[in-house]
Design a protein around this motif. Structure first.
Motif, PDB file in Angstrom:
ATOM      1  N   MET A  12      34.316 -12.450  24.744  1.00  0.00           N
ATOM      2  CA  MET A  12      34.238 -13.887  24.448  1.00  0.00           C
ATOM      3  C   MET A  12      32.774 -14.323  24.497  1.00  0.00           C
ATOM      4  SD  MET A  12      36.427 -17.101  26.038  1.00  0.00           S
ATOM      5  CE  MET A  12      35.345 -17.397  27.436  1.00  0.00           C
ATOM      6  N   ASN A  13      32.013 -13.793  23.544  1.00  0.00           N
ATOM      7  CA  ASN A  13      30.594 -14.100  23.428  1.00  0.00           C
ATOM      8  C   ASN A  13      30.247 -14.364  21.969  1.00  0.00           C
ATOM      9  OD1 ASN A  13      29.454 -13.507  26.227  1.00  0.00           O
ATOM     10  ND2 ASN A  13      30.502 -11.577  25.796  1.00  0.00           N
ATOM     11  N   LYS A  14      29.231 -15.165  21.746  1.00  0.00           N
ATOM     12  CA  LYS A  14      28.618 -15.423  20.442  1.00  0.00           C
ATOM     13  C   LYS A  14      29.360 -16.482  19.619  1.00  0.00           C
ATOM     14  CE  LYS A  14      25.545 -12.089  21.036  1.00  0.00           C
ATOM     15  NZ  LYS A  14      24.113 -12.383  21.263  1.00  0.00           N
ATOM     16  N   GLN A  17      27.409 -18.446  14.248  1.00  0.00           N
ATOM     17  CA  GLN A  17      26.043 -18.216  13.789  1.00  0.00           C
ATOM     18  C   GLN A  17      25.406 -17.031  14.505  1.00  0.00           C
ATOM     19  OE1 GLN A  17      27.188 -21.199  14.866  1.00  0.00           O
ATOM     20  NE2 GLN A  17      27.137 -22.537  13.047  1.00  0.00           N
ATOM     21  N   GLU A  18      25.620 -16.955  15.807  1.00  0.00           N
ATOM     22  CA  GLU A  18      25.069 -15.842  16.581  1.00  0.00           C
ATOM     23  C   GLU A  18      25.716 -14.523  16.175  1.00  0.00           C
ATOM     24  OE1 GLU A  18      24.043 -18.335  20.686  1.00  0.00           O
ATOM     25  OE2 GLU A  18      25.997 -17.374  20.410  1.00  0.00           O
ATOM     26  N   SER A  19      27.004 -14.575  15.882  1.00  0.00           N
ATOM     27  CA  SER A  19      27.723 -13.363  15.492  1.00  0.00           C
ATOM     28  C   SER A  19      27.238 -12.823  14.154  1.00  0.00           C
ATOM     29  CB  SER A  19      29.233 -13.643  15.422  1.00  0.00           C
ATOM     30  OG  SER A  19      29.756 -13.930  16.697  1.00  0.00           O
ATOM     31  N   THR A  20      27.084 -13.702  13.186  1.00  0.00           N
ATOM     32  CA  THR A  20      26.622 -13.232  11.869  1.00  0.00           C
ATOM     33  C   THR A  20      25.189 -12.732  11.945  1.00  0.00           C
ATOM     34  OG1 THR A  20      26.056 -15.520  11.270  1.00  0.00           O
ATOM     35  CG2 THR A  20      28.196 -14.679  10.544  1.00  0.00           C
ATOM     36  N   ILE A  42      32.070  -2.915  15.284  1.00  0.00           N
ATOM     37  CA  ILE A  42      31.799  -4.103  16.092  1.00  0.00           C
ATOM     38  C   ILE A  42      33.056  -4.964  16.132  1.00  0.00           C
ATOM     39  CG2 ILE A  42      29.305  -4.131  15.799  1.00  0.00           C
ATOM     40  CD1 ILE A  42      29.616  -6.139  13.545  1.00  0.00           C
ATOM     41  N   ALA A  43      33.293  -5.594  17.292  1.00  0.00           N
ATOM     42  CA  ALA A  43      34.519  -6.378  17.479  1.00  0.00           C
ATOM     43  C   ALA A  43      34.178  -7.778  17.977  1.00  0.00           C
ATOM     44  CB  ALA A  43      35.454  -5.680  18.465  1.00  0.00           C
ATOM     45  N   PRO A  44      33.967  -8.723  17.051  1.00  0.00           N
ATOM     46  CA  PRO A  44      33.715 -10.112  17.429  1.00  0.00           C
ATOM     47  C   PRO A  44      35.011 -10.802  17.850  1.00  0.00           C
ATOM     48  CG  PRO A  44      33.226  -9.710  15.086  1.00  0.00           C
ATOM     49  CD  PRO A  44      33.975  -8.534  15.602  1.00  0.00           C
ATOM     50  N   THR A  45      34.864 -12.011  18.380  1.00  0.00           N
ATOM     51  CA  THR A  45      36.031 -12.806  18.712  1.00  0.00           C
ATOM     52  C   THR A  45      36.773 -13.221  17.436  1.00  0.00           C
ATOM     53  OG1 THR A  45      36.787 -14.716  19.969  1.00  0.00           O
ATOM     54  CG2 THR A  45      34.759 -14.986  18.727  1.00  0.00           C
ATOM     55  N   GLY A 237      28.367  -5.052  27.348  1.00  0.00           N
ATOM     56  CA  GLY A 237      27.118  -5.807  27.424  1.00  0.00           C
ATOM     57  C   GLY A 237      26.018  -5.305  26.514  1.00  0.00           C
ATOM     58  N   ALA A 238      25.882  -3.987  26.424  1.00  0.00           N
ATOM     59  CA  ALA A 238      24.802  -3.415  25.604  1.00  0.00           C
ATOM     60  C   ALA A 238      25.046  -3.584  24.111  1.00  0.00           C
ATOM     61  CB  ALA A 238      24.630  -1.928  25.936  1.00  0.00           C
TER      62      ALA A 238
END
Length: 252
Positions: A12-14, A17-20, A42-45, A237-238
Motif C-alpha cells: 500500500m505505497n505510491k 503519479q508516483e507509481s507511473t 512489479i505489483a502496484p496497488t 521495501g527495496a
C-alpha cells in the motif's frame, strides 16, 4: 529450465503519479539489460494497475496484482475478482502474502479457493508462505511451511504447476531488517523442492521457481540468489526505489 524472477510487491505505497514514475524508471533501466532467463515483475496497488500497465506494455516488465477474491462476482464490497484482473490484461497475482494471512485472516482453506479461482481464469499464482519467529525458534519451521504448501496447493493436478511460483517468506524477516542467512534460505528452498517432488515428481519440482522474500536488498541479494534452489526474490521495501530494484535484477 525454470525462470529467475525478481518481483516487486509495492504493497500500500505510491500514488498513481508516483507509481507511473517508478514504473517508467524501471522500464528505462531494464531495456538495455541482457535478461535471458530473468523475469521482472512489479505489483502496484489495485487503483494504479491500469496506469502502470500502460507504462509497461511495450517492455519486458510484467505487472501483477497483489491479491484477489475467490468469488467470481457478488456482494463483496471493496474486493476484486480474477476476471476483473484478466480484463486489464494481467497474467499474474500474488496470493497468501503473510500480511494477508495475519491482518486479514486468510486461512489455508481460503487460499486454496483463491488459487483455484486464479488458475480457472488463466492467472499465474505467486503463492506465499512462511513461518513466524516463534516457529523458527521452536524448530517447527519446516512443519509450518510444509502444512501451508500442502493445504494451499497439493490439491492441484501436476499440470497446474506450470502456473505456480512459490515464494518463501520467513515472516520474522519481512520489513524487520532481519534476513535469513543464504544458508537458511537454501536449506528451506531445498526442503520445499523436495516435498513438491515427493508429492508430484522431480520434473515438477525442478521446474517450479522458488523465490525468497524477507528483507532482500542490494547488499545481500547476490549471495542469496546464488544458492542452487533460490530462483529470485519477492521484494518489498527495496522495490520502492528504481535504483535498488534494478540492482536486484542485476544480482543474478
Amino acid at each position: 529450465m525454470r525462470k529467475q524472477i525478481v518481483a516487486g510487491n509495492w504493497k500500500m505505497n505510491k500514488t498513481v503519479q508516483e507509481s507511473t514514475q517508478l514504473a517508467d524508471e524501471i522500464v528505462s533501466n531494464v531495456k538495455d539489460l541482457s535478461l535471458n532467463n530473468t523475469r521482472v515483475i512489479i505489483a502496484p496497488t489495485f487503483v494504479n494497475l491500469s496506469e502502470v500497465i500502460k507504462v509497461t506494455e511495450s517492455s519486458i516488465v510484467e505487472v501483477a496484482a497483489q491479491n484477489m477474491h475467490q468469488a467470481k462476482s457478488g456482494a463483496y464490497t471493496g474486493e476484486i475478482s480474477a476476471e476483473m484482473l484478466t480484463s486489464l490484461g494481467l497474467k499474474t497475482v500474488i496470493l497468501g502474502h503473510s500480511e494477508r494471512r495475519e491482518y486479514f485472516g486468510e486461512t489455508d482453506a481460503i487460499l486454496a479457493e483463491k488459487v483455484d479461482a486464479a488458475l480457472a481464469n488463466d492467472l499465474e499464482v505467486i503463492f506465499c508462505f512462511g513461518e513466524v519467529l516463534e516457529d523458527r525458534k521452536a524448530g517447527n519451521h519446516f512443519n509450518v511451511v510444509e502444512s501451508q504448501i500442502k493445504n494451499g496447493l497439493f490439491h492441484l493436478e501436476a499440470t497446474a504447476w506450470k502456473n505456480i511460483v512459490l515464494a518463501y517468506e520467513p515472516v520474522w524477516a519481512i520489513g524487520t531488517g532481519e534476513t535469513a542467512s543464504p544458508e537458511q534460505a537454501q536449506e528451506m528452498h531445498a526442503f520445499i523442492r523436495k516435498i513438491v517432488a515427493d508429492k508430484y515428481n522431480q520434473e515438477v519440482a525442478d521446474n517450479v521457481s522458488i523465490l525468497y522474500g524477507g528483507s532482500v536488498n542490494p547488499g545481500n541479494a547476490k549471495e542469496i540468489f546464488s544458492k542452487q534452489d533460490v530462483d529470485g526474490g519477492l521484494i518489498g521495501g527495496a522495490a520502492l526505489k528504481a535504483d535498488s530494484f534494478i540492482s536486484l535484477v542485476k544480482s543474478f
